[in-house]
Design a protein around this motif. Sequence first.
Motif, PDB file in Angstrom:
ATOM      1  N   PRO A  84       0.809  -1.234   0.000  1.00 32.32           N
ATOM      2  CA  PRO A  84       0.000   0.000   0.000  1.00 32.32           C
ATOM      3  C   PRO A  84       0.843   1.285   0.000  1.00 32.32           C
ATOM      4  O   PRO A  84       0.494   2.245  -0.694  1.00 32.32           O
ATOM      5  CB  PRO A  84      -0.819  -0.112   1.282  1.00 32.32           C
ATOM      6  CG  PRO A  84      -0.863  -1.566   1.593  1.00 32.32           C
ATOM      7  CD  PRO A  84       0.403  -2.154   1.052  1.00 32.32           C
ATOM      8  N   ASP A  85       1.928   1.305   0.745  1.00 32.44           N
ATOM      9  CA  ASP A  85       2.782   2.512   0.770  1.00 32.44           C
ATOM     10  C   ASP A  85       3.412   2.750  -0.596  1.00 32.44           C
ATOM     11  O   ASP A  85       3.434   3.876  -1.100  1.00 32.44           O
ATOM     12  CB  ASP A  85       3.904   2.359   1.808  1.00 32.44           C
ATOM     13  CG  ASP A  85       3.373   2.410   3.231  1.00 32.44           C
ATOM     14  OD1 ASP A  85       2.255   2.916   3.424  1.00 32.44           O
ATOM     15  OD2 ASP A  85       4.114   1.957   4.139  1.00 32.44           O
ATOM     16  N   ARG A  88       2.341   1.547  -3.442  1.00 34.32           N
ATOM     17  CA  ARG A  88       1.336   1.749  -4.478  1.00 34.32           C
ATOM     18  C   ARG A  88       1.035   3.238  -4.654  1.00 34.32           C
ATOM     19  O   ARG A  88       0.864   3.716  -5.782  1.00 34.32           O
ATOM     20  CB  ARG A  88       0.052   0.991  -4.085  1.00 34.32           C
ATOM     21  CG  ARG A  88      -0.719   0.518  -5.285  1.00 34.32           C
ATOM     22  CD  ARG A  88      -1.915  -0.333  -4.940  1.00 34.32           C
ATOM     23  NE  ARG A  88      -1.513  -1.559  -4.258  1.00 34.32           N
ATOM     24  CZ  ARG A  88      -2.189  -2.094  -3.236  1.00 34.32           C
ATOM     25  NH1 ARG A  88      -3.292  -1.540  -2.801  1.00 34.32           N
ATOM     26  NH2 ARG A  88      -1.775  -3.189  -2.665  1.00 34.32           N
ATOM     27  N   ALA A  89       0.980   3.993  -3.571  1.00 36.24           N
ATOM     28  CA  ALA A  89       0.733   5.437  -3.659  1.00 36.24           C
ATOM     29  C   ALA A  89       1.887   6.144  -4.387  1.00 36.24           C
ATOM     30  O   ALA A  89       1.667   7.025  -5.218  1.00 36.24           O
ATOM     31  CB  ALA A  89       0.544   6.022  -2.264  1.00 36.24           C
ATOM     32  N   GLN A  99       1.623   5.272  -8.083  1.00 34.63           N
ATOM     33  CA  GLN A  99       0.543   6.033  -8.712  1.00 34.63           C
ATOM     34  C   GLN A  99       0.994   7.469  -8.982  1.00 34.63           C
ATOM     35  O   GLN A  99       0.692   8.029 -10.033  1.00 34.63           O
ATOM     36  CB  GLN A  99      -0.708   6.014  -7.819  1.00 34.63           C
ATOM     37  CG  GLN A  99      -1.928   6.601  -8.475  1.00 34.63           C
ATOM     38  CD  GLN A  99      -2.304   5.852  -9.766  1.00 34.63           C
ATOM     39  OE1 GLN A  99      -2.323   4.624  -9.804  1.00 34.63           O
ATOM     40  NE2 GLN A  99      -2.592   6.608 -10.819  1.00 34.63           N
ATOM     41  N   GLU A 100       1.718   8.033  -8.066  1.00 33.07           N
ATOM     42  CA  GLU A 100       2.229   9.401  -8.237  1.00 33.07           C
ATOM     43  C   GLU A 100       3.197   9.460  -9.420  1.00 33.07           C
ATOM     44  O   GLU A 100       3.171  10.402 -10.210  1.00 33.07           O
ATOM     45  CB  GLU A 100       2.944   9.838  -6.951  1.00 33.07           C
ATOM     46  CG  GLU A 100       3.166  11.319  -6.848  1.00 33.07           C
ATOM     47  CD  GLU A 100       3.747  11.692  -5.497  1.00 33.07           C
ATOM     48  OE1 GLU A 100       4.742  12.451  -5.511  1.00 33.07           O
ATOM     49  OE2 GLU A 100       3.234  11.234  -4.457  1.00 33.07           O
TER      50      GLU A 100
END
Length: 192
Positions: A24-25, A27-28, A31-32
């Motif tokens: 999750p960390d 993935r952000a 995405q950025e």
Amino acid sequence: MASECRATEPLLRALRELHPSFSPDSRAAVQEVLDGGAGVPFRVLRELHALLRERGSQTYLHELLEGSEIHLPEVKLPERNPVLVARLEKIKAKLANEEYKRITRNVTSQSNQQGTLADLGRQVRPLKTIIITIFNFLVTIAAAFACTYIGSQYVFTESAARILSSVIVASLVGLAELYVLVRTMEGQLGEL
């Protein structure tokens, strides 16, 4: 140390393809990067490398990074402590002074050797030495004259030519002797 790199097209494709598999960390951050040009953090690259290994991919991380630019953080030098800077300058000056003294320890100035004007009078050659030098000069000229006069009897038949040639040779020898004498005196006076 470097913290991120600019993504190339092969790296962006791999990130899109493996986007759902990231933590999750990460993935952000992915995405950025995919949304618009942010640098890829190295922790994401490490995770991408681990995911590629798990899947047995034939693509290696160095192939994805080929052509990427690494962003190095700006190095901020700490402010120099003024007390330490002053101490350093003092040490440099002391070392330079010691080096100067070491280099010039055998060099003495002429003023220290001469002393006063009264000392100069004591150092001048005594009268006896001057008389001996003048006598030596005269004997040298007389010997040159005699040797030339006697030796020229086989060359010249007239006594006037013999005397003239003897005077010329004696004059040349006298000038040479005088030149040597003057140079010697200059050297001795220069040492004073």
